[in-house]
Write a protein that holds these residues in place. Structure first.
Motif, PDB file in Angstrom:
ATOM      1  N   VAL A 131      39.375  41.700  41.989  1.00 17.26           N
ATOM      2  CA  VAL A 131      40.457  41.774  42.603  1.00 17.26           C
ATOM      3  C   VAL A 131      40.626  42.489  44.203  1.00 17.26           C
ATOM      4  CG1 VAL A 131      42.189  44.455  42.215  1.00 17.26           C
ATOM      5  CG2 VAL A 131      41.000  43.181  40.457  1.00 17.26           C
ATOM      6  N   ARG A 165      52.787  43.679  31.149  1.00 18.76           N
ATOM      7  CA  ARG A 165      52.093  42.420  31.723  1.00 18.76           C
ATOM      8  C   ARG A 165      50.397  42.998  31.911  1.00 18.76           C
ATOM      9  NH1 ARG A 165      56.322  41.594  35.719  1.00 18.76           N
ATOM     10  NH2 ARG A 165      55.391  42.776  37.130  1.00 18.76           N
ATOM     11  N   ASP A 166      49.675  43.556  31.497  1.00 20.64           N
ATOM     12  CA  ASP A 166      48.794  44.321  31.290  1.00 20.64           C
ATOM     13  C   ASP A 166      48.270  44.975  32.799  1.00 20.64           C
ATOM     14  OD1 ASP A 166      46.374  44.937  30.398  1.00 20.64           O
ATOM     15  OD2 ASP A 166      45.353  42.980  30.739  1.00 20.64           O
ATOM     16  N   TYR A 167      49.398  45.076  33.273  1.00 22.63           N
ATOM     17  CA  TYR A 167      49.235  45.945  34.822  1.00 22.63           C
ATOM     18  C   TYR A 167      48.619  44.723  35.880  1.00 22.63           C
ATOM     19  CZ  TYR A 167      49.918  49.841  31.787  1.00 22.63           C
ATOM     20  OH  TYR A 167      50.067  50.911  30.776  1.00 22.63           O
ATOM     21  N   ARG A 168      49.512  44.041  35.745  1.00 22.71           N
ATOM     22  CA  ARG A 168      49.163  42.325  36.539  1.00 22.71           C
ATOM     23  C   ARG A 168      50.335  43.084  37.840  1.00 22.71           C
ATOM     24  NH1 ARG A 168      50.734  38.601  33.947  1.00 22.71           N
ATOM     25  NH2 ARG A 168      52.766  38.623  35.377  1.00 22.71           N
ATOM     26  N   ASP A 170      52.896  41.945  40.337  1.00 19.08           N
ATOM     27  CA  ASP A 170      53.223  40.550  40.709  1.00 19.08           C
ATOM     28  C   ASP A 170      53.949  40.781  42.077  1.00 19.08           C
ATOM     29  OD1 ASP A 170      52.974  39.536  39.303  1.00 19.08           O
ATOM     30  OD2 ASP A 170      54.764  39.499  37.485  1.00 19.08           O
ATOM     31  N   THR A 215      51.036  40.079  49.165  1.00 15.93           N
ATOM     32  CA  THR A 215      50.884  39.363  47.699  1.00 15.93           C
ATOM     33  C   THR A 215      50.211  37.782  47.216  1.00 15.93           C
ATOM     34  OG1 THR A 215      52.573  41.103  47.112  1.00 15.93           O
ATOM     35  CG2 THR A 215      51.170  40.058  45.282  1.00 15.93           C
ATOM     36  N   ARG A 219      46.191  36.253  46.465  1.00 14.67           N
ATOM     37  CA  ARG A 219      46.170  35.874  45.851  1.00 14.67           C
ATOM     38  C   ARG A 219      45.885  34.360  45.645  1.00 14.67           C
ATOM     39  NH1 ARG A 219      50.650  37.227  41.152  1.00 14.67           N
ATOM     40  NH2 ARG A 219      49.786  36.168  40.197  1.00 14.67           N
ATOM     41  N   ARG A 224      43.100  38.748  42.339  1.00 17.61           N
ATOM     42  CA  ARG A 224      43.819  39.253  41.521  1.00 17.61           C
ATOM     43  C   ARG A 224      44.411  40.269  41.565  1.00 17.61           C
ATOM     44  NH1 ARG A 224      42.918  41.809  36.890  1.00 17.61           N
ATOM     45  NH2 ARG A 224      40.735  42.172  37.355  1.00 17.61           N
ATOM     46  N   THR A 225      45.542  40.937  41.773  1.00 20.73           N
ATOM     47  CA  THR A 225      46.206  42.425  42.172  1.00 20.73           C
ATOM     48  C   THR A 225      46.969  43.390  41.068  1.00 20.73           C
ATOM     49  OG1 THR A 225      48.511  40.388  42.389  1.00 20.73           O
ATOM     50  CG2 THR A 225      47.525  40.856  44.268  1.00 20.73           C
ATOM     51  N   VAL A 226      46.420  43.479  40.887  1.00 20.56           N
ATOM     52  CA  VAL A 226      46.469  44.972  39.833  1.00 20.56           C
ATOM     53  C   VAL A 226      47.205  46.526  40.126  1.00 20.56           C
ATOM     54  CG1 VAL A 226      44.597  43.990  38.675  1.00 20.56           C
ATOM     55  CG2 VAL A 226      44.159  46.092  39.938  1.00 20.56           C
ATOM     56  N   SER A 227      48.749  46.579  39.005  1.00 19.59           N
ATOM     57  CA  SER A 227      49.056  47.900  39.247  1.00 19.59           C
ATOM     58  C   SER A 227      48.949  48.926  38.445  1.00 19.59           C
ATOM     59  CB  SER A 227      50.120  47.640  39.431  1.00 19.59           C
ATOM     60  OG  SER A 227      50.681  47.108  40.976  1.00 19.59           O
TER      61      SER A 227
END
Length: 368
Positions: A131, A165-168, A170, A215, A219, A224-227
């Motif tokens: 991440v 989106r499983d906390y991805r 964007d 972002t 990437r 990866r980028t997550v929230s």
């Protein structure tokens, strides 16, 4: 800003749970004297507070710097910055990043935003080896009457979409994002090496939406980028239509220009698909309205059971996805007409952005 097709992605740093990162908080602020205090208070109330808080006072003509100092923050004032938020952050990062180790973290937060108390603790926990950055899930602050309610509904639905989106993430929203110091250095080096465009520093000076662009930079470098669900913030809503128009034009035009500049890659392909789907939704709504007007003009509107059922499903979806925004907001969503007008407003922004890009018309930054 097209990416070199032969570039190699940067291998993510291995995580080391034994190493406790330091956190530096950067808050770029332009004439935010009336809001900076609340942002600082929320930062200082974190269950995992930052070791250092720096307010980047950018061309301020009010008491932003004084209020920040009185609240206990350091203040860095920009020098001849003509590049808005991105330029202010680049100047500040040049001054503060050298003292941080690669595993240390940098929080970049808007001055009109307040973080929930667990934000930084949850961001640290989410910062695993692959991440590169942790973004916020944002909600609208109270106020703004009907326009504010519509924006809060929109933000609530966006939060639900992130969860699906499983906390991805964007987009690493400008409201609040935590970066590894090493990731920011790698972005700058990639720009210097010509692997990504946007200038020679951390944030792109060529983009209207620096958060969307960075972002794609993160990437593109292989991260990866997550929230995470605990990284919630409350941010300002636009209180007038002209302000909302300028904000959304900047967001939409910036997103389109970033895709144009990066070109078609594995990273940008999903974004391009979403823009295409948005275009289809604009077309579908337009055809629906034309058909409805045509039916009414004939004076013999027909209500087929199948299409009535479809309409009721659509209304139900609007109401269900508004859950969490409050009962009154759900009632508003169920009425459909007001939200339909809001959708048409956003579609107008989309079409105007495409038109201006086709004409190569320059989009100017407007304070909101």
């Amino acid at each position: 800003m097209r990416r070199n097709p032969h570039q190699a992605t940067v291998r993510p740093l291995p995580s080391s749970p034994a190493v406790v990162p330091r956190i530096l908080a950067l808050i770029p602020a332009h004439n935010e004297a009336d809001r900076i205090g609340a942002a600082l208070a929320a930062l200082q109330a974190q269950t995992r507070p930052p070791e250092r808080i720096v307010v980047v006072a950018d061309n301020c003509t009010d008491a932003t710097a004084d209020v920040a100092r009185q609240a206990g923050a350091e203040v860095v004032e920009t020098l001849k910055n003509r590049h808005k938020k991105a330029g202010a952050l680049n100047q500040a990062l040049d001054q503060v990043l050298d003292v941080l180790a690669g595993h240390d973290l940098v929080l970049v937060q808007d001055a009109d935003t307040t973080l929930v108390s667990s934000f930084l603790a949850d961001a640290v926990q989410a910062m695993t080896g692959d991440v590169g950055a942790v973004g916020a899930i944002f909600y609208g602050e109270p106020g703004g009457r009907l326009l504010g309610t519509l924006q809060r509904l929109e933000f609530q639905r966006y939060a639900r979409e992130i969860a699906r989106r499983d906390y991805r993430a964007d987009v690493l929203t400008g409201t609040a994002t935590v970066f590894r110091a090493a990731t920011l250095r790698q972005i700058r080096q990639a720009r210097l090496d010509g692997l990504i465009g946007g200038g020679t520093s951390y944030y792109s000076l060529a983009s209207l939406t620096e958060d969307d662009e960075i972002t794609k930079a993160v990437r593109t470098l292989g991260y990866r980028t997550v929230s995470p669900p605990g990284c919630r913030v409350v941010t300002e809503v636009m209180t007038t239509l002209p302000k909302l128009w300028h904000q959304r034009m900047r967001w939409q035009r910036g997103a389109l220009e970033n895709l144009r500049d990066y070109g078609l890659t594995k990273v940008t392909a999903p974004y391009i698909v979403r823009q295409g789907l948005m275009g289809l939704s604009v077309l579908a709504l337009g055809l629906y309205l034309v058909f409805t007007v045509w039916m009414l003009a004939r004076g013999r509107p027909e209500f087929a059971p199948f299409w009535v059922a479809v309409g009721l499903v659509f209304v139900a979806e609007k109401v269900v996805t508004a859950r969490g925004a409050g009962f009154k907001s759900q009632l508003l969503a169920g009425s459909l007409a007001v939200e339909l007008a809001y959708d048409m407003f956003q579609h107008a922004v989309y079409l105007r952005s495409l038109w201006d890009m086709a004409r190569r018309r320059e989009e100017r930054w407007c304070a909101t």
